[in-house]
Design a protein around this motif. Structure first.
Motif, PDB file in Angstrom:
ATOM      1  N   TRP A 141      17.619 -13.595 -20.418  1.00 30.21           N
ATOM      2  CA  TRP A 141      16.428 -13.438 -19.587  1.00 30.21           C
ATOM      3  C   TRP A 141      16.074 -14.724 -18.858  1.00 30.21           C
ATOM      4  O   TRP A 141      15.722 -14.698 -17.678  1.00 30.21           O
ATOM      5  CB  TRP A 141      15.239 -13.005 -20.446  1.00 30.21           C
ATOM      6  N   ASN A 188      14.113  -5.750 -24.446  1.00 22.87           N
ATOM      7  CA  ASN A 188      12.758  -5.263 -24.191  1.00 22.87           C
ATOM      8  C   ASN A 188      12.347  -5.707 -22.786  1.00 22.87           C
ATOM      9  O   ASN A 188      11.974  -6.859 -22.577  1.00 22.87           O
ATOM     10  CB  ASN A 188      11.799  -5.828 -25.244  1.00 22.87           C
ATOM     11  N   GLU A 189      12.420  -4.777 -21.835  1.00 24.37           N
ATOM     12  CA  GLU A 189      12.122  -5.149 -20.447  1.00 24.37           C
ATOM     13  C   GLU A 189      10.626  -5.358 -20.224  1.00 24.37           C
ATOM     14  O   GLU A 189      10.229  -6.010 -19.258  1.00 24.37           O
ATOM     15  CB  GLU A 189      12.659  -4.082 -19.493  1.00 24.37           C
ATOM     16  N   ARG A 190       9.800  -4.819 -21.098  1.00 26.39           N
ATOM     17  CA  ARG A 190       8.361  -5.014 -20.943  1.00 26.39           C
ATOM     18  C   ARG A 190       7.981  -6.458 -21.246  1.00 26.39           C
ATOM     19  O   ARG A 190       7.238  -7.083 -20.485  1.00 26.39           O
ATOM     20  CB  ARG A 190       7.601  -4.060 -21.864  1.00 26.39           C
ATOM     21  N   THR A 191       8.526  -6.989 -22.339  1.00 32.06           N
ATOM     22  CA  THR A 191       8.227  -8.381 -22.693  1.00 32.06           C
ATOM     23  C   THR A 191       9.261  -9.350 -22.144  1.00 32.06           C
ATOM     24  O   THR A 191       9.093 -10.558 -22.271  1.00 32.06           O
ATOM     25  CB  THR A 191       8.178  -8.529 -24.222  1.00 32.06           C
ATOM     26  N   ARG A 192      10.346  -8.799 -21.556  1.00 32.61           N
ATOM     27  CA  ARG A 192      11.451  -9.589 -21.016  1.00 32.61           C
ATOM     28  C   ARG A 192      11.996 -10.546 -22.077  1.00 32.61           C
ATOM     29  O   ARG A 192      12.103 -11.756 -21.889  1.00 32.61           O
ATOM     30  CB  ARG A 192      11.031 -10.337 -19.748  1.00 32.61           C
ATOM     31  N   SER A 193      12.341  -9.917 -23.207  1.00 35.69           N
ATOM     32  CA  SER A 193      12.918 -10.658 -24.325  1.00 35.69           C
ATOM     33  C   SER A 193      13.754  -9.683 -25.146  1.00 35.69           C
ATOM     34  O   SER A 193      13.821  -8.482 -24.842  1.00 35.69           O
ATOM     35  CB  SER A 193      11.815 -11.279 -25.195  1.00 35.69           C
ATOM     36  N   ASP A 214      14.507  -8.065 -28.932  1.00 38.80           N
ATOM     37  CA  ASP A 214      14.008  -7.852 -30.285  1.00 38.80           C
ATOM     38  C   ASP A 214      15.184  -7.720 -31.251  1.00 38.80           C
ATOM     39  O   ASP A 214      16.264  -7.253 -30.881  1.00 38.80           O
ATOM     40  CB  ASP A 214      13.158  -6.577 -30.342  1.00 38.80           C
ATOM     41  N   ASN A 235      15.364 -13.278 -15.083  1.00 38.77           N
ATOM     42  CA  ASN A 235      14.099 -13.594 -14.428  1.00 38.77           C
ATOM     43  C   ASN A 235      14.291 -14.202 -13.045  1.00 38.77           C
ATOM     44  O   ASN A 235      13.342 -14.249 -12.254  1.00 38.77           O
ATOM     45  CB  ASN A 235      13.273 -14.551 -15.298  1.00 38.77           C
TER      46      ASN A 235
END
Length: 452
Positions: A257, A272-277, A279, A304
Motif C-alpha cells: 500500500w 483491506n481496501e477500506r483501511t488501505r492495509s 489484516d 497509494n
C-alpha cells in the motif's frame, strides 16, 4: 450491480470457459505429434493407441473451444462496442490474422488428422498432425499479441480518440508479448502434462490401464518435471516486466500500500481496501523486494500512489497466490512422481496408490492455475481496457443491467453443464479405453496407406 460490473462478469464467464480448451489443445497438438512420431519409429501399438485416444480428447476440446470463442467474439459488439470503435484499427487486423493464418490452418487439416489415418499415407497424416499443432500455436500467438498490446500499448497514434497503427512490428512485438506468450505456452504444456498423468493414474486405480497408460504416464511426468522449473524462471522474468510497465498491478499482487524499500513478502494476508492495509499478515521480511527487484532493499511503489487508477486488490492478491501455490504443487508431484516411477522400473502397477490419487487430483490443476493467472492479468489492467489510455467504463454498451444479468445467468448455467459433461466424457473414455482399436488400425494401416 450496475451494467458495467455485470458486463465485465459476463465477459469473464465467457473467457474463463473458453480459455480452458485452447490451454489443452495448444500443447496437446504437439503431444499428438510426438505420439505419432513414436509410433512410426518403434511400431509399438501402444503409441498408436495413445495417439488415437488423445486425438479424441483433442477433437472434443477443439469443438468446445471454437463454439465458446465465437460466443466471446460477439460480446465485443454487444457489451463493448466502444472498444472496436476506438481500437478496432489495431484489434481487427490482429484478430483477422488469427483467423487467416491459424484457424484456417488448424481447422483445414483437422479432418485429415481425425479421419485420415489409414486413408492417406503415413507421411501425409504426420504432416497434417504437424500443421494442426502449428495452427494452435499460431492462434495463441496472435491472440496474445493483441492482449499484450492492450497491456503494454505501443506503435500507435491517437487521432480524435481513435487508435491508428504507426508501426505494426512494434504493435505485434510489444514489450510484454515475449513473456506472456512464453508463460502461456508453458502453462499449456503443464496443463497437458498433468492431464496425461491424471488419466493414466485414474485408469490404474480403476483397473482399466491400457497398453499405452504406462507410456503416457511417463511422458506426462517427464514433461511436468522439465517444464515447471522453466515456468518459474519465465514467471520471474514476466514479473519484472510487469513491474516496469504496470507497477500498480504488481503492488496489488503483493499487497503493497505504501511505497517502501525492503518490502516484505506476504505469505498470507487479507487486503483491506477500506483501511488501505493488510489484516492478519504473515510475511517474510524484505522478500517482495528481493523477488521483484533482486535487491532486498529495492523500492516497490505502493497502491497509494495510484489513487483512482489501480485495480481491485483482493482478486489479484489471492489469484496470484493460488497460481504460485499450484505451481509449487506441480513441482512436488512431478518430481516425486518421476523419481518413484523411474525407481520402480517404469511399471505403473508398482506406483503407490497415494501418488496415483494425488496425480488424479492434480489432473485439472493446470486449468485452475491458468484461470487464476488470467484473472491476475486481466483484472490487473483495470480500470483500463487499453492500459493507461482507454478506460473500460468508456467503451461499455448501454444495454440495461437486467438484460445482462439474465444472459449472464444463462451463460453460467450452460457452461457449468458443459464442463460437467466434458469431464464425464473424459472419465468414460478413460475407463472404457480402446481395447482393440489400435490393433485394428495397425493391421489395416499398410493396406490403407497403399490404397491412398
Amino acid at each position: 450491480m450496475d451494467a458495467l460490473v455485470l458486463a465485465r462478469m459476463q465477459f469473464a464467464a465467457n473467457i474463463t470457459f473458453h480459455i480452458l480448451f485452447p490451454t489443452i489443445n495448444i500443447a496437446m497438438g504437439w503431444m499428438l505429434l510426438f505420439f505419432r512420431w513414436r509410433w512410426l519409429k518403434t511400431q509399438d501399438a501402444a503409441w498408436l493407441q495413445a495417439y488415437r485416444f488423445w486425438t479424441k480428447v483433442f477433437a472434443l476440446s477443439f469443438a468446445l473451444g471454437v463454439v465458446s470463442g465465437i460466443t466471446m467474439s460477439f460480446q465485443f459488439g454487444t457489451n463493448w462496442p466502444g472498444f472496436m470503435e476506438k481500437a478496432g484499427n489495431i484489434a481487427g487486423p490482429l484478430l483477422g490474422y488469427e483467423v487467416l493464418t491459424a484457424f484456417f490452418l488448424e481447422a483445414g487439416f483437422l479432418g485429415i488428422m481425425l479421419f485420415g489415418h489409414g486413408r492417406v499415407s503415413e507421411r501425409v497424416h504426420l504432416c497434417a498432425t504437424l500443421l494442426v499443432a502449428v495452427g494452435t500455436t499460431l492462434s495463441a500467438f496472435w491472440i496474445l499479441s493483441l492482449n499484450s498490446w492492450m497491456q503494454t500499448p505501443q506503435g500507435h497514434e491517437l487521432i480524435n480518440g481513435e487508435f491508428f497503427a504507426k508501426d505494426w512490428w512494434a504493435i505485434i512485438f510489444n514489450p510484454s508479448l515475449p513473456y506472456r506468450l512464453s508463460h502461456k505456452l508453458l502453462a499449456s504444456g503443464l496443463t497437458v502434462a498433468f492431464f496425461l498423468a491424471a488419466v493414466s493414474a485414474w485408469q490404474m486405480l480403476k483397473g482399466r490401464a491400457q497398453a499405452s497408460s504406462a507410456k503416457v504416464m511417463r511422458v506426462g511426468l517427464t514433461l511436468g518435471a522439465v517444464l515447471i522449473p522453466v515456468q518459474i524462471f519465465v514467471g520471474d522474468l514476466h514479473g519484472l516486466n510487469t513491474l516496469a510497465h504496470q507497477p500498480a498491478k504488481v503492488a496489488a499482487m503483493e499487497g503493497v500500500w505504501q511505497t517502501e524499500k525492503g518490502a516484505p513478502l506476504l505469505l498470507f494476508a487479507w487486503p483491506n481496501e477500506r483501511t488501505r492495509s493488510n489484516d492478519f499478515a504473515l510475511a517474510i521480511p524484505k522478500g517482495a523486494s528481493l523477488i521483484l527487484t533482486h535487491d532486498p532493499e529495492g523500492e516497490i511503489r505502493g497502491l497509494n500512489e495510484f489513487q483512482g487508477a489501480h485495480p481491485p486488490v483482493a482478486p489479484l492478491f489471492f489469484g496470484f497466490r493460488i497460481m504460485v501455490g499450484l505451481g509449487l504443487l506441480m513441482l512436488a508431484f512431478s518430481w516425486a512422481g518421476l523419481w518413484l516411477y523411474r525407481r520402480r522400473g517404469w511399471r505403473l502397477e508398482a506406483m503407490p496408490r497415494w501418488l496415483l490419487w494425488g496425480l488424479t487430483g492434480m489432473g485439472f490443476s493446470g486449468w485452475l492455475a491458468t484461470v487464476a493467472g488470467w484473472y491476475v492479468t486481466e483484472i490487473g489492467r483495470q480500470p483500463f481496457i487499453v492500459y493507461g489510455l482507454l478506460r473500460t467504463a468508456d467503451v461499455a454498451s448501454s444495454t440495461p443491467a437486467p438484460m445482462i444479468a439474465a444472459t449472464l445467468a444463462g451463460y453460467v448455467s450452460l457452461y457449468l453443464g458443459l464442463i460437467v459433461a466434458y469431464v464425464s466424457v473424459i472419465k468414460y473414455m478413460a475407463e472404457k479405453g480402446l481395447p482393440s482399436e489400435a490393433q485394428t488400425s495397425s493391421s489395416t494401416l499398410t493396406q490403407g496407406g497403399l490404397q491412398a
